[in-house]
Scaffold this motif. Structure first.
Motif, PDB file in Angstrom:
ATOM      1  N   TYR A  46       0.841  -1.206   0.000  1.00  0.00           N
ATOM      2  CA  TYR A  46       0.000   0.000   0.000  1.00  0.00           C
ATOM      3  C   TYR A  46       0.871   1.249   0.000  1.00  0.00           C
ATOM      4  O   TYR A  46       0.880   2.018  -0.932  1.00  0.00           O
ATOM      5  N   GLY A  47       1.647   1.418   1.080  1.00  0.00           N
ATOM      6  CA  GLY A  47       2.598   2.519   1.103  1.00  0.00           C
ATOM      7  C   GLY A  47       1.958   3.860   1.346  1.00  0.00           C
ATOM      8  O   GLY A  47       1.800   4.644   0.417  1.00  0.00           O
ATOM      9  N   SER A  48       1.562   4.145   2.568  1.00  0.00           N
ATOM     10  CA  SER A  48       1.007   5.472   2.832  1.00  0.00           C
ATOM     11  C   SER A  48       1.615   6.117   4.057  1.00  0.00           C
ATOM     12  O   SER A  48       1.711   7.328   4.128  1.00  0.00           O
ATOM     13  N   CYS A  49       2.062   5.316   5.019  1.00  0.00           N
ATOM     14  CA  CYS A  49       2.516   5.941   6.270  1.00  0.00           C
ATOM     15  C   CYS A  49       3.937   6.476   6.142  1.00  0.00           C
ATOM     16  O   CYS A  49       4.328   7.395   6.831  1.00  0.00           O
ATOM     17  N   TYR A  50       4.703   5.905   5.253  1.00  0.00           N
ATOM     18  CA  TYR A  50       6.079   6.328   5.005  1.00  0.00           C
ATOM     19  C   TYR A  50       6.991   6.181   6.223  1.00  0.00           C
ATOM     20  O   TYR A  50       7.907   6.958   6.437  1.00  0.00           O
ATOM     21  N   PRO A  64       9.698   3.740   0.131  1.00  0.00           N
ATOM     22  CA  PRO A  64       8.988   2.924   1.116  1.00  0.00           C
ATOM     23  C   PRO A  64       9.288   1.447   0.858  1.00  0.00           C
ATOM     24  O   PRO A  64       8.965   0.932  -0.212  1.00  0.00           O
ATOM     25  N   SER A  67       6.556  -1.282  -0.287  1.00  0.00           N
ATOM     26  CA  SER A  67       5.945  -1.383  -1.606  1.00  0.00           C
ATOM     27  C   SER A  67       6.972  -1.287  -2.735  1.00  0.00           C
ATOM     28  O   SER A  67       6.595  -1.219  -3.892  1.00  0.00           O
ATOM     29  N   ASN A 625      -5.206   6.857   9.088  1.00  0.00           N
ATOM     30  CA  ASN A 625      -5.426   6.667   7.657  1.00  0.00           C
ATOM     31  C   ASN A 625      -4.539   5.583   7.037  1.00  0.00           C
ATOM     32  O   ASN A 625      -4.200   5.678   5.865  1.00  0.00           O
TER      33      ASN A 625
END
Lengths: 1253, 588
Positions: A46-50, A64, A67, A625
């Motif tokens: 997914y790769g959103s929080c970094y 990241p 991902s 999130n």
């Protein structure tokens, strides 16, 4: 297998698979612990929080790792200043929009960090001892603190914004008072630490000694006074803190192994140097502030009648207490002044005046104490200060005072008093007590020691470690701060103990990283409006001794709470602290990276908390999130009850359409709870106050349906637990359904049976195990004697473990010498339980759950897995994602239909004809597997002939399914190139016609799909050990391991194992028939509830005696003569066999609350009946099972018994599969199904019922 | 017979073009005048809308600007009927006009038909040479040859990325799989940008033809146009155009008698800026929330429904037929070494002639601003241009000789972007400008990545602090720190470029930030919180105008006497400044 590629991580070479992400490789090789929040190994990258960023050589930006796929020759670094900085910033940004409290303000404020919310929650369930235990993790003096603490926690209590603070201190006192009679004692480690000298036996010294003991050190307390306690003893009056109680608490500590030397004054009995020389590894100085401050007026030291406040109070503990009369003027406004005033009143003063130079508002004493003093008649004179002593003949006559007025506020914010010129006046007094503070007396510490002191003449220490300027010397309490409160000293004592422990063990005194704590108040003042929904509840008042009875007495004024007050007051706690405190990843990383919560404070989202769902609480304020819940819900469960709403900064996870969760498509599986790395999605725990508490996850297996999901019992305290799906490596990947997730609550139901009961003349009487078992034994023996061994029958629940079932059937066959053993679940509902016996030799799943993944086509027939076996359904849905086609055969539009490529909506009860239609189509098209048929089966020709009538037209007519649909069905299932798995539920009755399973058996043989990977039948069952029940021979038709009467060799083996001849015992019997004809006089019912359906009374009604073992008073139990409280699945060790023959261990989490595990009940009953029932103990029984059932000895991957089952040969006597020929009956076999087990009924009523109502 | 054309693009309509059009039609009908009346798209002179063109029998064109219905009636009677052009309103015609400069340096490829043909008529498009390119390649070229031509032309993606189109097509063509898709990205979202809208409204077939050529080149059977629902006119024009294609049999199976099968669908986007990002756009077409995902895999490998997918924007596709028709050489001969062809810019801001201009690559900023744009409005000084919209950055006036191409612009810290070009004069506060664009991106962030979602908000809060006069010295390093982190730690272009406006203004105008922070002053006199209004005693005549205008009664003073402003009451609205005719109010 594609070729591996080589990459470099942190300059070392590793092999990686193409398609791996960097994170995959790092984790597989355990190279580094890369932090992740949004990553879920069970979901696509997914790769959103970094948070997981790493450096890749040649790339300017960080990438990241979760991902980023690996590429040949890649060189990666997982740690650097740049990476740490980036991760820290990510966390700081996340936490800048995380309006939440990790801890309640009470705990945050408490200097000692006592887990207030935790112990209040424990007290709310009546667990006082555990509450005390929890308190003593940080504060060993709850008896004392419950009385004299300054209660900063209560000042900080959020409830102040609602109505009034929670009476925290009184609650603590209650728990401590209850526990003191038989106090909890900690487990002590090996005493392998060092020797520590503690100078001063006050709260700091005692606390330090306590925690040093817990860490395996040997502390010695040197106390100058005759007794330990310090200011607690010599500064606090008896009526506030009875010294008998103080003694008990001190003794409790010293009894753990603390050496005490009283009357040992530093500078006289010893010096720092001498301590070192006598082998102490460290020294803790906690002498307190003992010297009363003088008023600074002339002559005060020499005049008779002028006393120091602390000296006066100390004198009260001497054999000869001070004699007081007349008017007493106490100078000062602190607690010591009030204590001195109230004490004077109790020992003979006619009048007591407190003289204070400011006003009541500025008094540092606790308001409660001031109020009590006023109540008792102490006069208070404000804005006056002493000027000089008026004496005659060296004896005090009066105190000359001057009036003051308040000027500008000083540095502390208090307005400083200014004398009014010429306003002097005399206050006549027999005694003046100067209680304006204490000084620290360091004179005794040898000057040469080189100890650094501060300007305030306190010992200078490092604030975190309490290390003084000399290595190995530490100091805490008043001696480092000047006069302060007990809880501060306690906090110092514990912190110093940690530092001393570290010093002794490592030689260092570096302070540990501070835990990150998110605080709502960091985002600005908390509006009262946040609590508008909170019900107002009046605070409980502490009963006190009437004022009349106080003067002249030293009896404790405060009486203490009653238990009902405790219940009410604990109910007032707002539970501010986060329930995810102990397993929040966000907090863990924030601590690790030293996050500064205030760095990016700005706008913060504030959301309404959705607590309308009965089991799940959504707190979007804590949402970061990461989308793990959203993705789990949409990609795994494929329900999409949760989603993102809004864009940008405002975006957040909410139930779809922003409705309350309960009003969405949510199926209450709770998998979002475990997906959430913070506390944004939490289980609403079934406790009055849910903690949070530290916990231990104990892996086990679900005790509900036959899928056999691995789960963890999350144990908080004895008897307090929940279920967590943490085990992602299990076959169910940790996913659970509502039953597995929330169904456990029945185990904590208060209606649980704990005592054996006997019914006499229609009335139930609680009794002892001994009596209940003796009585049962007597009755059963008598029946056997009068009506023969076969007049007794036993029935067992398909929820019992294999060990319990095996032992029970052995008890019946070997002990009672009858073959009357079975289960109502099969007897009543059991259509087709043995359908494949005559064809394959046994009726079990020929495929395992893992085969679903390999199947090209899955046909689900007569099953509603979303309702009964959700995790099986998730596996089917996952297969669909990979391209598997699904055919669902069902008359009603069950949820799986939506995910199916083809829905065959056949008329109820016509599926035998439908399956035969498929067979016919296969024959017509020449799709049959001729080689399989020839080599492995018999009866083919007759079968082939019997398929004659099932042409497409007839089948369409019988089933009501259109011809075109049938055509598609035939193509899909008949395709000889496709791998086909059939999922069938043997317990789901209403779709069924009589010979469905036999027809399926024929179909699979015809197409050669038995014993072939990716093909076969999976027979779902309703209960955790439905399969084990058959395997263990809880059926009159066969002995354990499907040993049938004709199989002399295997019968013989069991005879040898059991030491018994079976020919008179193991013989065919029709139990239903025997019961209906009232031939069964004695009934043993273990864990089943046939009378849940009253129609079953025709079966049980003929018995003269019935003993029921169950955990609850079921309908059947109510009709019994004896009820034995059975243990729960979490109270015994053993194994369950899942529907695909997966044998899994279930763990014993708690001791049985009823006192006996089920196997013990059987053993005890056997003993009473003079039957030697062996073996004893679950592990020995397990060993015997492996001997009795050799199939259990060799298991395939995943623990499924029967590795390669039916692969080469069937289990029939000649090893050939036998095609079945039967009449086709197209009337539905049965209607509704009855579950007959308490937990199932509890689930449908209390869990499912709550979310579907 | 004369022909009358009225520009009815969105810009024309919003200036009242539809009323003018109705009036003309009415007039012609009523008076039974012999003339053909047609609508057309925008020719780029948005600053002169509504536009009316009269083409006489000799094919002389007279373009009238700012044509109200009244003016139209006079033009009809004097010019159409009587044959005498109304010279005073002609902005472009037979005689030279000042407005000729607007077109002089333009090179119209994408806009070749805009404002000329009737966009509703496939016949007019075909009459202008339309669908010749498509027919040609189907007959004469292999897909590889088409890709070769596009590669040789040097065409780069005009959506902002600037990636070589031919190379992108080749990736997609080489990806394995029977099913492939192409997508036209018409989700134009930069504030102030309307190149794609105008193209779709003025010449939809050029885009469709470009898509068909691309589909042939990569072997796609289906194409999607992802267009903003806020462009109703463009959507309508596309629908009509597709219908015409289907009617003619140009779409569907066996196109132009070849083996090519191709269908085009329209997907209306709900106006999320982030959906202009390839992976978010794909998610949106798939019916998911428009959130970007990490690449690789690239859409050319795994795009729509997991199949190889090529995405280009409107302008890119519109270039394609021209290149096929005129050859790669014709295209590549234009522009600079690494940026070929032309680029459409939407000129906006403090410029005299705002509109749509298509210029050859390599033109300088000054040429655009001063020659095409006619310089700065009013008597103000040119300060900077903002290029590339919210993802772009500021280029100061001192760099006006910069030749526009991808490389040169990137070097400045700005980007070419999709072609937004906002001109700023000395009254524009650069901090405020950065704030404007950052507010846009932080609002339009999809919310997925931590840094973009929260980081841009925190940056915006810092900028707000600075323009409110509450900035601190530490704010500049904090901005830089965050900007750096956000650029590095975001999945998609939105986040990676969001800090650009801040970074470029910090780079070229550091003194403006410092003035706000250290001196609490806005040098452009634009940030209200940092302004003080005072009355110049010498200039004030005591007319009371300012006192009357003041909404909070902060101005006192008797008639004919010098007024004073009570600074404690003043809310800095500037009403006094505007109302004073004597310039006696000082804004500082």
């Amino acid at each position: 297998m594609t070729e591996q590629l080589k990459i470099k991580i942190n300059d070392q070479e590793y092999a990686a698979n193409p398609g791996d992400t960097i994170l995959d490789v790092v984790r597989r090789h355990e190279i580094d612990t890369i932090p992740t929040l949004c990553h879920d190994p069970k979901l696509p990258p997914y790769g959103s929080c970094y948070l997981c960023v790493v450096e890749v050589e040649g790339l300017e930006k960080l990438v990241p790792s979760c991902s980023s796929p690996v590429a040949p020759g890649m060189s990666i670094h997982t740690d650097s200043e740049k990476i740490r900085e980036s991760r820290k910033t990510a966390l700081e940004l996340l936490l800048s929009n995380h309006y939440a409290d990790c801890l309640g303000p009470c705990t945050q404020t408490c200097p000692a960090g006592v887990d207030v919310q935790g112990y209040i929650a424990l007290m709310s369930t009546g667990r006082y001892r555990e509450a005390v235990k929890l308190i003593k993790e940080t504060n060993p003096l709850p008896l004392v603190c419950g009385r004299v603490c300054v209660r900063e926690c209560e000042t900080a209590c959020r409830r102040n914004l609602v109505d009034d603070r929670v009476g925290i201190d009184y609650l603590k006192r209650y728990a401590a008072d209850v526990d003191i009679e038989n106090p909890w004692v900690p487990d002590l480690p090996m005493r392998d630490g060092g020797k520590v000298a503690i100078v001063g036996g006050g709260p700091a010294g005692l606390t330090c000694a306590y925690f040093l003991t817990l860490k395996g050190h040997k502390p010695t307390i040197f106390e100058s006074s005759p007794k330990l306690g310090g200011m607690l003893r010599y500064g606090i009056p008896e009526y506030r803190l009875p010294k008998a109680l103080l003694d008990r608490e001190i003794k409790w500590i010293t009894d753990l192994g603390v050496e005490v030397k009283t009357g040992a004054k530093v500078g006289e009995a010893f010096s720092l140097q001498s301590l070192k020389e006598s082998g102490f590894d460290a020294i803790f100085l906690a002498m307190g502030a003992q010297k009363a401050k003088t008023m600074g007026v002339d002559g005060e030291e020499k005049i008779e009648g002028v006393l120091g406040g602390i000296d006066f109070l100390r004198g009260m503990q001497a054999p000869e207490p001070p004699k007081i009369y007349g008017t007493v003027v106490v100078v000062g406004g602190g607690n010591t002044a009030v204590d001195a005033a109230r004490t004077s009143l109790r020992i003979g003063a006619e009048k007591v005046v407190i003289l204070y130079r400011r006003t009541m508002k500025e008094m540092p004493a606790h308001q409660m104490e001031i109020d009590a003093a006023a109540e008792e008649g102490v006069e208070m004179r404000f804005l006056s200060a002493p000027v000089s002593i008026v004496a005659k003949d060296g004896r005090l006559e009066a105190l000359r005072c001057i009036r003051m007025e308040l000027g500008e506020p000083d540095a502390s914010g208090r307005r400083s008093p200014v004398p009014i010129k010429g306003s002097e006046y005399d206050l006549p007094a027999a005694f003046v007590i100067s209680a304006i503070g204490q000084d620290i007396d360091l004179a005794a510490i040898d000057k040469e020691s080189g100890l650094t002191t501060t300007r305030q003449k306190t010992i200078a220490v490092d604030k975190a470690s309490f290390a003084a300027s000399i290595p190995g010397v530490f100091a805490g309490g008043d001696v480092t701060t000047g006069p302060a409160v007990a809880i501060d000293a306690i906090a110092h004592g514990r912190a110093a103990a940690s530092a001393i422990d570290q010093y002794i063990r490592t030689g260092k005194t570096a302070s540990a990283a501070k835990d990150f704590i998110s605080r709502k108040d960091a985002f600005g003042e908390i509006p009262e409006s946040e609590f508008l929904q909170v019900q107002r509840i009046e605070k409980e008042k502490m009963s006190e001794l009437p004022v009349k009875e106080r003067t002249g007495s030293q009896v404790e004024v405060e009486v203490g709470f009653t238990e009902s007050q405790v219940i009410n007051e604990t109910g007032r706690c707002l539970e501010c602290g986060c329930l995810a405190y102990f397993d929040c990843d966000l907090r863990k990383y924030a601590t690790a990276f030293g996050v500064d919560i205030s760095k990016f404070i700005g706008n913060t989202r504030k959301h309404h908390i959705d607590a309308t769902h009965p089991f799940i609480t959504l707190d979007p304020n804590k949402c970061i999130n990461c989308g793990r819940c959203v993705r789990t819900c949409s990609e795994i469960v494929q329900i999409s009850a949760l989603g993102f709403v809004y864009r940008g900064f405002k975006s957040v996870v909410k139930p779809s359409m922003e409705k309350p969760l309960l009003q969405t498509t949510c199926i209450s599986c709770g998998n979002c709870i475990s997906a959430c790395p913070t506390g944004a999605i939490m289980e609403k725990l079934p406790f009055r106050k849910p903690g949070p508490w530290a916990f231990e996850d104990k892996e086990s297996v679900c005790s509900f349906c036959s899928v056999g999901c691995a789960l963890s019992y999350r144990v908080f305290h004895d008897g307090l637990f929940t279920v967590s799906n943490v085990n992602g490596t299990s076959h169910n990947k940790g996913y659970l359904c509502a039953k597995g997730r929330f169904g456990y609550r029945y185990m904590m139901d208060e209606k649980r049976l704990l005592k054996p009961m006997i019914r006499r003349r229609g009335e139930w009487h609680e009794t002892t195990w001994d009596e209940a078992l003796s009585y049962t034994a007597t009755r059963l023996t008598a029946i056997a004697k009068s009506s023969g061994a076969d007049s007794i029958a036993a029935f067992a629940s398909p929820k019992l473990t294999n060990e319990e079932l095996y032992l029970l059937q052995k008890f019946v066959r070997v002990g009672l010498k009858t073959n009357n053993i079975g289960s109502f679940a099969n007897l009543v509902n059991g259509a087709g339980q043995d359908a494949l016996d005559s064809m394959f030799g046994l009726t079990v799943s020929t495929a395992t759950m893992d085969d679903l993944r390999k199947a090209d086509v899955i046909m689900v027939i007569n099953a509603d897995p979303s309702e009964d076996n959700l995790i099986a359904e998730l596996k089917i849905k996952a297969a669909v994602k990979r391209g598997t086609k699904v055919v669902t055969v069902t008359s009603s539009e069950i949820p799986l239909v939506r995910f199916s490529d083809l829905w065959i909506d056949s008329k109820r009860g016509t599926n035998t004809a439908l399956i035969n239609g498929i067979c016919k189509a296969i024959l017509e098209n020449g799709w049959e597997d001729t080689s399989f048929i020839e080599k492995r089966t018999e009866g083919y020709e007759a079968f082939k002939t019997s398929m004659g009538p099932f042409d497409k037209g007839s089948v369409s007519e019988i089933t009501g399914v259109k011809r075109e649909k049938l055509e598609r069905l035939f193509q899909l299932v008949g395709d000889p190139k496709a791998n086909v798995a059939v999922v069938y539920s043997v317990d789901s009755l209403w779709e069924k016609s009589k010979n469905d399973l036999k027809a399926i058996g024929n179909l699979m043989m015809l197409s050669g799909r038995i014993g072939k990977p990716g093909n076969g039948i999976i027979i779902l069952r309703d209960f955790a050990n439905s399969q084990g029940l058959l395997d263990m021979g809880v059926d009159p038709a066969y002995l354990p391991g499907y040993v049938r009467p004709g199989d002399t060799a295997r019968v013989g083996a069991l005879e040898e194992l059991w030491g018994v001849a079976l020919q008179d015992i193991f013989k065919p019997v029709n139990l239903k028939d025997a019961m209906e004809r009232d031939q069964i006089k004695g009934l043993i019912v273990f864990g089943e509830d046939p009378l849940f359906a009253t129609s079953n009374l025709r079966l049980t009604g003929g018995a003269d005696f019935m003993v029921v073992a169950d955990s609850f008073m079921t309908a059947t139990a109510l009709e019994a003569d004896v009820v034995l409280p059975a243990s729960l699945p979490i109270e015994t060790e053993g194994t369950f066999t899942a529907c695909d023959r997966r044998v899994q261990a279930t763990a014993k989490i708690f001791e049985p609350r009823s006192g006996m595990e089920n196997w013990q009940i059987l053993e005890a009953l056997a003993e009473k009946m003079h039957i030697a029932l062996t073996p004893q103990g679950t592990s020995l029984i397990g060993e015997e099972i492996r001997k009795a059932v050799p199939l259990y000895g060799k298991r395939a991957a995943g623990g499924c018994w029967g590795s390669g089952l039916l692969e080469k040969t069937f289990m029939t006597p000649n090893g050939l599969g036998r095609f079945a020929v039967f009449d086709v009956d197209v009337t539905p076999h049965s209607g509704e199904k009855n579950r007959h087990l308490f937990d199932e009924n509890y689930f449908s009523l209390n869990i499912r019922g709550k979310v579907t109502a | 017979m004369k022909t009358i054309k009225v520009g009815l693009g969105t810009c024309g309509v919003s200036a009242g073009g539809d009323k003018t059009y109705e009036a003309i039609k009415h007039e012609i009908e009523q008076k039974n005048i012999q003339a053909i009346v047609k609508e057309t798209g925008c020719n780029g002179m948005c600053y002169r809308e509504p536009l009316m063109e009269v083409i006489d029998e000799d094919r002389n064109s007279y373009m009238y600007g700012e044509v109200t219905p009244e003016r139209a009636r006079r033009i009809i009677s004097e010019h159409v009927v009587d044959g005498t052009p109304v010279d005073e309103w002609v902005v472009q015609g037979v005689k030279p006009t000042e407005d000729d400069l607007f077109f002089k340096k333009q090179k119209r490829i994408v806009l070749r038909n805009c404002g000329i043909i009737n966009p509703n008529s496939i016949e007019e498009y075909m009459a202008a040479g339309g669908y010749q390119a498509n027919r040609k390649i189907l007959k004469e070229s292999t897909p590889e040859q088409v890709i070769e031509t596009i590669t040789a032309s040097g065409l780069r993606g005009r959506g902002g990325g600037g990636f070589l189109t031919g190379v992108k097509w080749r990736f997609c063509r080489q990806s394995s799989g029977d099913v492939k898709y192409i997508i036209c990205n018409a989700d134009e979202g930069d504030p102030g940008a309307f190149m794609d809208r105008s193209t779709l409204e003025g010449d939809p077939h050029s885009v469709l033809e470009g898509m068909m050529i691309c589909a042939y080149a990569i072997g796609a059977g289906e194409g999607y146009i992802y267009v903003r629902a806020e462009y109703p006119k463009a959507v309508q024009r596309l629908r009509d155009a597709i219908r015409q294609l289907l009617e003619k049999g140009f779409l569907g199976t066996h196109i132009f008698g070849s083996d090519m099968n191709f269908f085009i669908r329209i997907k209306e986007g709900a106006g999320a800026f982030v959906c202009g990002e390839e992976t978010a756009l794909i998610a949106s077409i798939e019916g998911k929330r428009g959130m970007p995902r990490f690449r690789p895999p690239f859409p050319a490998q795994s795009g729509l429904w997991g199949k190889p997918t090529n995405i280009n924007n409107v302008e890119t596709y519109a270039n394609v037929p021209w290149i096929i028709t005129n050859g790669a050489e014709a295209f590549s001969s234009m522009g600079t070494e690494n940026s070929k062809g032309s680029k459409v810019f939407a000129l906006a801001g403090k410029i005299l002639r705002g509109g749509l201009a298509e210029v050859p690559m390599g033109i300088t900023i000054n040429e655009i601003v001063y020659e095409i744009g006619g310089g700065i409005k009013g008597d103000k000084k040119f300060k900077a241009v903002q290029m590339g919209g919210p993802s772009g950055g500021c280029i100061p006036a001192s760099m006006g000789d910069l030749r526009i191409d991808y490389q040169q612009i990137n070097k400045t810290g700005a980007i070419m972007g999709s072609g937004g070009l906002v001109v700023m004069d000395e009254t524009t506060c650069m901090v405020d400008m950065a704030k404007f664009f950052l507010r846009f991106t932080q609002d339009e962030s999809c919310g997925k990545c931590t840094f973009c979602r929260i980081g841009t908000t925190r940056m915006l809060e810092i900028l707000e602090r600075i323009t409110d006069g509450k900035g601190e010295e530490s704010d500049i390093p904090l901005l830089q720190h965050l900007a750096y982190q956000i650029k590095n730690n975001s999945i998609c272009g939105l986040g990676q470029t969001a800090p650009n406006p801040v970074l470029t203004t910090l780079k070229y105008f550091p003194e403006e930030y410092e003035a706000h922070i250290r001196h609490k002053k806005c040098p452009a006199h634009s940030c209200p919180a940092l302004l003080t209004y005072t009355i110049l005693e010498d200039a004030c005549k005591g007319c009371m105008a300012c006192a009357k205008a003041c909404p909070v009664e902060a101005i006192s003073g008797e008639k004919k006497k010098v007024h004073t402003i009570n600074q404690a009451l003043c809310i800095r609205c500037g009403k006094c400044f505007e109302s004073c005719k004597l310039s006696a109010v000082l804004k500082d």
